[in-house]
Design a protein around this motif. Structure first.
Motif, PDB file in Angstrom:
ATOM      1  N   VAL A 205       7.451  -9.296   7.036  1.00 33.68           N
ATOM      2  CA  VAL A 205       6.646  -8.501   6.127  1.00 33.68           C
ATOM      3  C   VAL A 205       5.244  -9.118   6.044  1.00 33.68           C
ATOM      4  O   VAL A 205       5.088 -10.264   5.629  1.00 33.68           O
ATOM      5  N   SER A 206       4.242  -8.381   6.469  1.00 32.46           N
ATOM      6  CA  SER A 206       2.868  -8.871   6.467  1.00 32.46           C
ATOM      7  C   SER A 206       2.122  -8.292   5.276  1.00 32.46           C
ATOM      8  O   SER A 206       2.123  -7.077   5.066  1.00 32.46           O
ATOM      9  N   PHE A 207       1.512  -9.172   4.515  1.00 34.41           N
ATOM     10  CA  PHE A 207       0.730  -8.761   3.354  1.00 34.41           C
ATOM     11  C   PHE A 207      -0.764  -8.840   3.646  1.00 34.41           C
ATOM     12  O   PHE A 207      -1.572  -8.852   2.708  1.00 34.41           O
ATOM     13  N   GLU A 208      -1.142  -8.900   4.920  1.00 28.71           N
ATOM     14  CA  GLU A 208      -2.553  -9.023   5.270  1.00 28.71           C
ATOM     15  C   GLU A 208      -3.334  -7.796   4.820  1.00 28.71           C
ATOM     16  O   GLU A 208      -4.413  -7.910   4.227  1.00 28.71           O
ATOM     17  N   PHE A 209      -2.793  -6.611   5.101  1.00 21.68           N
ATOM     18  CA  PHE A 209      -3.492  -5.386   4.705  1.00 21.68           C
ATOM     19  C   PHE A 209      -3.593  -5.281   3.191  1.00 21.68           C
ATOM     20  O   PHE A 209      -4.637  -4.915   2.640  1.00 21.68           O
ATOM     21  N   LEU A 210      -2.507  -5.627   2.484  1.00 27.04           N
ATOM     22  CA  LEU A 210      -2.522  -5.563   1.020  1.00 27.04           C
ATOM     23  C   LEU A 210      -3.533  -6.547   0.449  1.00 27.04           C
ATOM     24  O   LEU A 210      -4.276  -6.208  -0.484  1.00 27.04           O
ATOM     25  N   ASN A 211      -3.577  -7.752   1.003  1.00 24.56           N
ATOM     26  CA  ASN A 211      -4.551  -8.734   0.527  1.00 24.56           C
ATOM     27  C   ASN A 211      -5.979  -8.253   0.780  1.00 24.56           C
ATOM     28  O   ASN A 211      -6.863  -8.430  -0.071  1.00 24.56           O
ATOM     29  N   ARG A 212      -6.200  -7.646   1.951  1.00 23.79           N
ATOM     30  CA  ARG A 212      -7.535  -7.142   2.257  1.00 23.79           C
ATOM     31  C   ARG A 212      -7.938  -6.033   1.284  1.00 23.79           C
ATOM     32  O   ARG A 212      -9.084  -5.967   0.822  1.00 23.79           O
ATOM     33  N   GLN A 213      -6.980  -5.147   0.962  1.00 27.21           N
ATOM     34  CA  GLN A 213      -7.269  -4.077   0.006  1.00 27.21           C
ATOM     35  C   GLN A 213      -7.557  -4.626  -1.381  1.00 27.21           C
ATOM     36  O   GLN A 213      -8.449  -4.133  -2.086  1.00 27.21           O
ATOM     37  N   LEU A 214      -6.802  -5.649  -1.795  1.00 28.36           N
ATOM     38  CA  LEU A 214      -7.037  -6.230  -3.114  1.00 28.36           C
ATOM     39  C   LEU A 214      -8.400  -6.905  -3.191  1.00 28.36           C
ATOM     40  O   LEU A 214      -9.110  -6.780  -4.200  1.00 28.36           O
ATOM     41  N   VAL A 215      -8.774  -7.626  -2.124  1.00 28.11           N
ATOM     42  CA  VAL A 215     -10.088  -8.277  -2.113  1.00 28.11           C
ATOM     43  C   VAL A 215     -11.198  -7.230  -2.138  1.00 28.11           C
ATOM     44  O   VAL A 215     -12.188  -7.365  -2.881  1.00 28.11           O
ATOM     45  N   TRP A 216     -11.051  -6.175  -1.342  1.00 26.57           N
ATOM     46  CA  TRP A 216     -12.074  -5.140  -1.312  1.00 26.57           C
ATOM     47  C   TRP A 216     -12.165  -4.433  -2.662  1.00 26.57           C
ATOM     48  O   TRP A 216     -13.266  -4.113  -3.133  1.00 26.57           O
ATOM     49  N   HIS A 217     -11.015  -4.169  -3.294  1.00 30.00           N
ATOM     50  CA  HIS A 217     -11.020  -3.515  -4.605  1.00 30.00           C
ATOM     51  C   HIS A 217     -11.712  -4.397  -5.641  1.00 30.00           C
ATOM     52  O   HIS A 217     -12.514  -3.907  -6.460  1.00 30.00           O
ATOM     53  N   ALA A 218     -11.412  -5.709  -5.621  1.00 32.85           N
ATOM     54  CA  ALA A 218     -12.062  -6.613  -6.567  1.00 32.85           C
ATOM     55  C   ALA A 218     -13.568  -6.692  -6.310  1.00 32.85           C
ATOM     56  O   ALA A 218     -14.369  -6.726  -7.257  1.00 32.85           O
ATOM     57  N   PHE A 219     -13.961  -6.683  -5.034  1.00 36.47           N
ATOM     58  CA  PHE A 219     -15.385  -6.735  -4.707  1.00 36.47           C
ATOM     59  C   PHE A 219     -16.115  -5.480  -5.187  1.00 36.47           C
ATOM     60  O   PHE A 219     -17.210  -5.555  -5.763  1.00 36.47           O
ATOM     61  N   THR A 220     -15.529  -4.310  -4.949  1.00 39.24           N
ATOM     62  CA  THR A 220     -16.164  -3.068  -5.404  1.00 39.24           C
ATOM     63  C   THR A 220     -16.243  -3.005  -6.928  1.00 39.24           C
ATOM     64  O   THR A 220     -17.237  -2.512  -7.478  1.00 39.24           O
ATOM     65  N   GLU A 221     -15.204  -3.492  -7.604  1.00 41.49           N
ATOM     66  CA  GLU A 221     -15.247  -3.520  -9.067  1.00 41.49           C
ATOM     67  C   GLU A 221     -16.384  -4.422  -9.559  1.00 41.49           C
ATOM     68  O   GLU A 221     -17.090  -4.097 -10.522  1.00 41.49           O
ATOM     69  N   PHE A 222     -16.571  -5.568  -8.889  1.00 45.65           N
ATOM     70  CA  PHE A 222     -17.649  -6.473  -9.280  1.00 45.65           C
ATOM     71  C   PHE A 222     -19.015  -5.839  -9.029  1.00 45.65           C
ATOM     72  O   PHE A 222     -19.930  -5.954  -9.852  1.00 45.65           O
ATOM     73  N   VAL A 223     -19.152  -5.158  -7.895  1.00 44.44           N
ATOM     74  CA  VAL A 223     -20.426  -4.504  -7.580  1.00 44.44           C
ATOM     75  C   VAL A 223     -20.720  -3.401  -8.593  1.00 44.44           C
ATOM     76  O   VAL A 223     -21.857  -3.262  -9.073  1.00 44.44           O
ATOM     77  N   MET A 224     -19.697  -2.602  -8.928  1.00 41.23           N
ATOM     78  CA  MET A 224     -19.894  -1.541  -9.917  1.00 41.23           C
ATOM     79  C   MET A 224     -20.277  -2.110 -11.282  1.00 41.23           C
ATOM     80  O   MET A 224     -21.030  -1.500 -12.044  1.00 41.23           O
TER      81      MET A 224
END
Length: 325
Positions: A205-224
């Motif tokens: 089970v690879s969580f690489e995609f999930l981790n990438r989505q979480l990081v991107w979501h946190a980054f967009t929230e910070f930018v907003m």
């Protein structure tokens, strides 16, 4: 080396004969957790694929007639799922596209082709027919029919069947979580079992995609959150001024702005590109150039302490009213 005692040999043979069927049965009925996760992921991916293909079809139908895609959304989803099923499982691949990505396929058993066809009809055509039937009955007012009428009896029967189906689906899912054999009731009834297409490949089970989505979501929230706190015009002016000071570049001024007549506002000219924008309520900067009060004050508010004169590039920190004699 002496031969083993016959009693010990008989006891060992008896123990192996009793425990081997139990081990084999346990191995055949209990599936590892990774396989269960793969089966659930495959179901989610198939749903995402259907949703992804629905968008261009809906856009094309909206050009024919507005609202046509929403009216026949159930038919569109059914056709897309049927086409995907026919191109994957129905074409002797023994797995959907998502199941193939998860290294899964249906185990080939006796009457496999007939079972696959029944599975497609029941899992795709069955929900569509049931949804249309219930929708038609609801629109016809069967739920509001007299309590003793045939329509009311049929409607209560339909509602009871729906509740029983939901309870059965819940029990089947609980059994799937325990044993990992059949994700859906139709697969359990038809005996269609998902197995590894290549057993030698270990699926992790690879969580690489999930981790990438979480990081991107946190980054967009910070930018907003940070964007309203940043003044873009002030930031741009600060960057330009500091880059010029570090590189020791001369202050560049637009030649067309520099050559404007004194009674023409440079800010109005830059925004409108008209040389007949005369100064209204003139105010003069520290460098001696005249602007409209509204133009220069708005520019100073936007760029704060990084405001510069458009005619000479000098820093503008204060203005005063221009008195015409």
């Amino acid at each position: 080396m002496s031969a083993p005692d016959p009693q010990w040999a008989n006891a060992w043979s008896s123990t192996v004969s009793r425990t081997e069927p139990r081990l084999t049965h346990t191995h055949a009925t209990v599936v590892s957790r990774n396989v269960r996760v793969s089966k659930l992921d495959a179901e989610l991916l198939d749903g995402e694929l259907t949703q992804m293909l629905r968008e261009p079809v809906s856009n094309a139908l909206s050009l024919v007639r507005p609202g046509l895609a929403e009216t026949y959304r159930l038919e569109i989803d059914t056709v897309i799922r049927a086409v995907l099923f026919w191109l994957s499982v129905g074409s002797h691949r023994r797995a959907t596209y998502a199941q193939g990505l998860q290294n899964l396929q249906y185990a080939r058993t006796s009457g496999f082709a007939r079972r696959v066809h029944l599975f497609g009809i029941l899992s795709i055509g069955g929900p569509y027919a049931w949804a249309r039937m219930v929708g038609s009955m609801s629109l016809a007012g069967w739920a509001d029919a007299p309590h003793t009428s045939i329509r009311a009896l049929v409607w209560r029967l339909v509602q009871r069947i729906e509740r029983i189906t939901k309870v059965a689906a819940l029990l089947n899912f609980a059994a799937f979580l325990a044993l990992g054999q059949y994700p859906s009731i139709v697969e359990r009834i038809l005996g269609l079992r998902l197995v590894h297409a290549r057993p030698q490949i270990l699926h992790s089970v690879s969580f690489e995609f999930l981790n990438r989505q979480l990081v991107w979501h946190a980054f967009t929230e910070f930018v907003m959150f940070a964007m309203p706190l940043v003044n873009p015009m002030k930031a741009r002016a600060w960057i330009v001024r500091n880059v010029r000071s570090v590189l020791r570049l001369p202050i560049s001024v637009d030649q067309s702005v520099k050559e404007l007549p004194e009674d023409v506002c440079a800010v109005c000219f830059v925004e409108a590109r008209k040389d007949d924008t005369h100064v209204v309520n003139p105010y003069v900067t520290g460098c001696g150039h005249i602007y409209c009060y509204v133009c220069i004050s708005m520019r100073m508010m936007a760029e704060a302490d990084e405001c510069s004169c458009l005619r000479c590039g000098a820093k503008v920190d204060k203005i005063r009213q221009h008195l015409q004699l």
